[in-house]
Design a protein around this motif. Structure first.
Motif, PDB file in Angstrom:
ATOM      1  N   ILE A 175       0.867  -1.178   0.000  1.00 24.14           N
ATOM      2  CA  ILE A 175       0.000   0.000   0.000  1.00 24.14           C
ATOM      3  C   ILE A 175       0.900   1.221   0.000  1.00 24.14           C
ATOM      4  CG2 ILE A 175      -1.842  -1.183   1.241  1.00 24.14           C
ATOM      5  CD1 ILE A 175      -1.001   0.480   3.720  1.00 24.14           C
ATOM      6  N   ASN A 176       0.341   2.344  -0.364  1.00 26.46           N
ATOM      7  CA  ASN A 176       1.140   3.566  -0.500  1.00 26.46           C
ATOM      8  C   ASN A 176       1.311   4.222   0.864  1.00 26.46           C
ATOM      9  OD1 ASN A 176       2.616   5.533  -1.807  1.00 26.46           O
ATOM     10  ND2 ASN A 176       0.825   6.788  -2.263  1.00 26.46           N
ATOM     11  N   ASP A 177       2.330   3.792   1.606  1.00 26.60           N
ATOM     12  CA  ASP A 177       2.577   4.330   2.945  1.00 26.60           C
ATOM     13  C   ASP A 177       3.961   4.951   3.078  1.00 26.60           C
ATOM     14  OD1 ASP A 177       3.911   1.949   2.660  1.00 26.60           O
ATOM     15  OD2 ASP A 177       3.491   1.220   4.679  1.00 26.60           O
ATOM     16  N   ASN A 178       4.687   5.109   1.985  1.00 30.45           N
ATOM     17  CA  ASN A 178       6.015   5.716   2.040  1.00 30.45           C
ATOM     18  C   ASN A 178       6.123   6.825   0.998  1.00 30.45           C
ATOM     19  OD1 ASN A 178       7.847   3.930   3.917  1.00 30.45           O
ATOM     20  ND2 ASN A 178       6.633   2.504   2.697  1.00 30.45           N
ATOM     21  N   PRO A 179       6.443   8.062   1.424  1.00 29.82           N
ATOM     22  CA  PRO A 179       6.640   9.133   0.437  1.00 29.82           C
ATOM     23  C   PRO A 179       7.994   8.979  -0.242  1.00 29.82           C
ATOM     24  CG  PRO A 179       7.119   9.957   2.637  1.00 29.82           C
ATOM     25  CD  PRO A 179       6.634   8.530   2.810  1.00 29.82           C
ATOM     26  N   ALA A 197       5.379   3.278  -6.304  1.00 27.35           N
ATOM     27  CA  ALA A 197       6.797   3.649  -6.311  1.00 27.35           C
ATOM     28  C   ALA A 197       7.177   4.467  -7.535  1.00 27.35           C
ATOM     29  CB  ALA A 197       7.666   2.386  -6.248  1.00 27.35           C
ATOM     30  N   GLN A 198       6.217   4.734  -8.419  1.00 25.84           N
ATOM     31  CA  GLN A 198       6.512   5.549  -9.594  1.00 25.84           C
ATOM     32  C   GLN A 198       6.516   7.010  -9.198  1.00 25.84           C
ATOM     33  OE1 GLN A 198       3.712   4.520 -12.626  1.00 25.84           O
ATOM     34  NE2 GLN A 198       4.505   2.450 -12.908  1.00 25.84           N
ATOM     35  N   VAL A 199       7.682   7.648  -9.358  1.00 23.27           N
ATOM     36  CA  VAL A 199       7.884   9.013  -8.883  1.00 23.27           C
ATOM     37  C   VAL A 199       7.778   9.971 -10.072  1.00 23.27           C
ATOM     38  CG1 VAL A 199       9.459  10.585  -7.711  1.00 23.27           C
ATOM     39  CG2 VAL A 199       9.351   8.185  -7.019  1.00 23.27           C
ATOM     40  N   GLY A 209       2.897   7.590  -7.364  1.00 21.36           N
ATOM     41  CA  GLY A 209       1.707   7.309  -8.158  1.00 21.36           C
ATOM     42  C   GLY A 209       0.616   6.593  -7.407  1.00 21.36           C
ATOM     43  N   GLY A 210       0.636   6.618  -6.080  1.00 19.52           N
ATOM     44  CA  GLY A 210      -0.382   5.932  -5.303  1.00 19.52           C
ATOM     45  C   GLY A 210      -1.751   6.579  -5.440  1.00 19.52           C
ATOM     46  N   LEU A 270      10.023   3.494  -1.331  1.00 16.37           N
ATOM     47  CA  LEU A 270      10.174   2.110  -0.886  1.00 16.37           C
ATOM     48  C   LEU A 270       8.993   1.235  -1.251  1.00 16.37           C
ATOM     49  CD1 LEU A 270      11.724   2.710   2.660  1.00 16.37           C
ATOM     50  CD2 LEU A 270      12.902   2.202   0.518  1.00 16.37           C
ATOM     51  N   ASP A 271       7.915   1.820  -1.769  1.00 20.60           N
ATOM     52  CA  ASP A 271       6.759   1.020  -2.147  1.00 20.60           C
ATOM     53  C   ASP A 271       7.022   0.301  -3.472  1.00 20.60           C
ATOM     54  OD1 ASP A 271       5.242   1.789   0.108  1.00 20.60           O
ATOM     55  OD2 ASP A 271       4.786   3.703  -0.829  1.00 20.60           O
TER      56      ASP A 271
END
Length: 818
Positions: free
Chosen positions: A445-449, A485-487, A537-538, A479-480
């Motif tokens: 899940i998207n929990d890391n910026p 994790a797509q920045v 990209g979350g 880290l996702d």
């Protein structure tokens, strides 16, 4: 016969379709059904959805599936209707053997939420097997002297059915010698004994043929027959006698083949060959013959095959002792199998939820499983636990069923998956255990910026760069996984809100590469900063920011600019030097600036050309022009110098300055410039065009103001005085001799003094001119001769200010004195 057969088939079909359903709502939450064996594939059993209290279609929506206790699935579930059907024809005898009742176990597992229900289906027996005799023509040898009432056990018939459908009775064909007596075993089928009713007489009838019929209790009943041949033997007065009527023995189920079970013994009072006794396992079922053997001479009963307490707990063995005359006696051996803990617990996994979201709450059900221990009596209590310290726990749900749940927070970035080893252990002795591995993957899940690799970035770009040139890169790690994790990179203006930075920089949103959009000019901007935002990209996107500072590096792209003497492309500047000047006399100073910075702005001054190279020198560091020797009478009046001003860049840039130095005897007469138009073509520097115009306007205004003040002053005070008096008045106001003394004392230019300005006439142009002080050639007082010689310095009073202003200070500067 045809009618009876047809009736029999109809009854069998009707019996095969009979079943009933019973639901237990006890604490174990077990659903129980009953069906008859031999039901055809596809036969309806029950509606599971109705029995579970679920709406039609819920089973399909929740992904219902059957999980058998063994490896084979006997039933099929229709998810849309909830109907349970027989998958293939059920044969109770092959499923359960002689065990009664015959119960099939399985689970119905539902997901979302994860839930399971235990189901038991009892398979009822139908009369589909007739009794059979393994030996269709048994042989009995009976002496003629056998007393009345003697009993002769016969071979038991085998019927695979159970209960009422099993073997119920025996019948004997009519005869005058024997009748039949049926007896029961404690464990095993019924068997029959021939009872002698009339004495045998070999001479009258040496052989008797009988027919025995075994009948079961089915409807209609089934039967099997065997033909008994009784041979009447000659007289043998004594039969063998066993030491016991019943032998009892206990054997561990893990005993090896060949282990001694018990020793039977029989004796015969006869003599000779009639006394020799042999032992045999006569009239025993096939299962006993495969499991035990007896030594015909010693009577030792030994194991022949492996025992299994969980299959058969006791054995009833018939032992026959026969003497040499053919007489025999029978005894029984009751063997009790002693259970040992030789079966580890069995783990059956019903369902596993994988992958599991890393934000799953505590007590989330991960898997459902059940444990069974076949060693019910000696295995003791079952203990279930996890082999390693993992964020999971085992919780019992109902009897022998467990659930694997989460008991700590999961983090996919630390551990992306778990191989969970579930240990099921009994208490023995000896203690046995089974390890089962459950693989659970953790979904992201998207929990890391995004995190930038540096706290701030400093990038450099050299001026005069090509547009769209790559200058650096920022990078952020997330880290996702996957889209989380797509920045994506974007530019933000600085806190000041200045949006002009977007005209200089662009960023590649995919990889963070930074490009300069335009050519940088160090002289216009030396550094700037902006903010880069990294967004993942979350679904609920997270972001972080970093400050990027861009430093513009100077390039040597500006030539030195001459501020003084002014190089305006018209007339060169004239400086006056008294012929009485000594060596080291400060003539003037070349003032130049460079728009670059650092080493590129360091200037050095060199004498490039001179009328007399031995008369003047230039200081490399400050551009001061001094005399090298005392001026001689033979030196020409006009000395032309060309000064080279060069910076220290790579490559070095330079410019030249031209000036005329007039050697004079005094400062009382005006000296005009000397100019040869053919030798000095006019060149207008485009960069000074607007500066010249501005200076002309300012000079005009200044000249107008000075003229008005001068006219008012002359009108009030010296209306009728002559020009010489006016010059003397100027001399007194400046205190000129004192200023000259200050110049000679420190070797530098004099302090600023007011000058009278007027427009030069007869020059053919409109340049402004400084008015030189009109000084009579009077000798200076004693002790001030040095000041007199240095008074001819022609450096403009505001040259110091021009240097400090850089390129802004280069304006129109007067280049001669009158």
């Amino acid at each position: 016969m045809a009618v009876a057969h047809r009736k029999l088939m109809q009854n069998r079909q009707v019996g095969s379709l009979l079943f009933f359903v019973c639901i237990s709502v006890g604490s174990a939450a077990t659903i129980r059904y009953s069906v008859a064996e031999e039901m055809e594939s596809g036969s309806f059993v029950a509606n599971v959805a109705k029995d579970l209290g679920l709406e039609v279609g819920k089973l399909a929506a929740r992904g219902a599936r059957l999980v058998p206790e063994g490896n084979k699935v006997h039933f099929r579930l229709h998810r849309k209707t909830g109907d349970l059907f027989v998958k293939e024809k059920l044969d109770r005898e092959s499923l359960c053997g002689k065990a009664d009742p015959c119960v099939l176990h399985f689970e119905i597992v539902l997901v979302e939420p994860l839930q399971s229900f235990r189901v038991e289906v009892r398979v009822f027996d139908i009369n589909d097997n007739a009794p059979i005799f393994l030996n269709k023509e048994p042989l009995l040898k009976i002496p003629e002297s056998t007393p009345l009432g003697s009993r002769f056990p016969l071979q038991s018939a085998q019927d695979l059915d159970v209960g009422l459908n099993g073997l119920q009775n025996y019948t004997l064909s009519p005869n005058k010698y024997f009748h039949l007596h049926t007896r029961f075993r404690s464990h095993g089928p019924k068997y029959a004994e021939l009872v002698l009713d009339k004495p045998l007489d070999r001479e009258e009838q040496p052989e008797v043929n009988l027919t025995i019929t075994a009948v079961d209790g089915g409807s209609p009943p089934k039967s099997g027959i065997a033909h008994i041949r009784v041979v009447v033997l000659d007289v043998n007065d004594h039969v063998p006698q066993f030491s016991r009527l019943v032998y009892r023995a206990q054997v561990l189920e893990n005993s090896a083949n060949g282990s001694l079970v018990v020793t039977v013994s029989a004796t015969d009072l006869d003599e000779g060959s009639n006394k020799d006794i042999t032992y045999s396992l006569a009239q025993n079922p096939e299962a006993i013959l495969q499991m035990f053997q007896i030594d015909s001479q010693t009577g030792d009963v030994r194991l022949r095959g492996p025992l299994d307490f969980e299959a058969i707990e006791t054995y009833d063995i018939d032992i026959q002792a026969t003497d040499g005359g053919g007489l025999s006696a029978h005894s029984k051996v009751l063997v009790e199998v002693v259970d040992v803990n030789d079966n580890p617990p069995e783990v059956t996994i019903s369902s596993v939820s994988s992958p599991l979201p890393e934000d799953s709450p505590l007590e989330t059900v991960v898997a459902l499983f059940s444990i069974r221990d076949r060693d019910i009596r000696v295995g003791g209590k079952i203990i279930c636990f996890l082999r390693e310290d993992l964020p999971f726990a085992v919780k019992p749900t109902f009897r022998n069923s467990y659930s694997l749940v989460t008991d700590r927070v999961l983090d996919r970035e630390e551990v992306s998956g778990y191989n969970i080893t579930v240990v099921a252990m009994d208490t023995g002795p000896p203690s046995l255990f089974t390890e089962t591995v459950i693989e659970v993957l953790i979904s992201d899940i998207n929990d890391n910026p995004p995190i930038f690799q540096e706290d701030s970035y400093i990038l450099t770009v050299r001026e005069n760069n090509s547009p769209a040139i790559f200058i650096g890169k920022v990078h952020a790690e997330d880290l996702d996984l996957g889209e989380n994790a797509q920045v994506t990179y974007t530019l933000l203006p600085p806190e000041s809100g200045d949006l002009s930075v977007f005209a200089y920089i662009s960023i590649n949103s995919d990889n963070g590469k930074l490009y300069a959009l335009r050519t940088m000019d160090y002289e216009a901007i030396q550094k700037f900063q902006f903010v880069v935002k990294a967004t993942d990209g979350g679904f609920l996107s997270l972001s972080s920011q970093v400050t990027v500072r861009v430093v513009v590096l100077d390039d040597n792209d500006n030539r030195p600019m001459i501020l003084y003497p002014l190089q305006n492309g018209t007339l060169p500047c004239n400086d006056l030097v008294p012929r009485s000047a000594e060596a080291g006399y400060l003539v003037t100073k070349v003032v130049a600036v460079d728009g670059d910075s650092g080493q590129n702005s360091w200037l050095s001054y060199h004498l490039l050309k001179a009328t007399d190279t031995g008369l003047f020198s230039v200081q490399q560091q400050n551009g001061e022009i001094r005399t090298l020797r005392q001026i001689a009478e033979r030196d020409p009046v006009v000395q032309k110098l060309t000064i080279l001003v060069q910076d220290h860049g790579q490559p070095a840039l330079s410019t030249t300055a031209s000036l005329n130095i007039l050697l004079v005897d005094g400062f009382s007469e005006p000296y005009l410039q000397f100019r040869d138009p053919s030798k000095h073509p006019t060149r207008v520097n485009p960069s000074t065009k607007y500066l010249v115009i501005s200076l002309a306007v300012l000079s005009f205004l200044f000249l107008l103001s000075v003229t008005v003040i001068f006219v008012i002053h002359i009108y009030q005070k010296v209306k009728y005085r002559e020009k010489f008096t006016v010059q003397e008045h100027f001399y007194d106001d400046c205190n000129f001799p004192n200023n000259l003394v200050q110049e000679g004392a420190n070797g530098s230019l004099s302090q600023p003094c007011p000058y009278e300005m007027c427009s030069a006439t007869g020059t053919g142009n409109s340049e402004f001119r400084f008015l030189k002080r009109f000084m009579p050639n009077f000798p200076f007082p004693h002790g001030t001769g040095e000041a007199k010689t240095e008074a001819g310095s022609s450096l403009p009073p505001d040259s110091g200010r021009n240097r400090s202003r850089g390129s802004e200070g280069h304006g129109q500067v007067p280049d001669d004195y009158m």
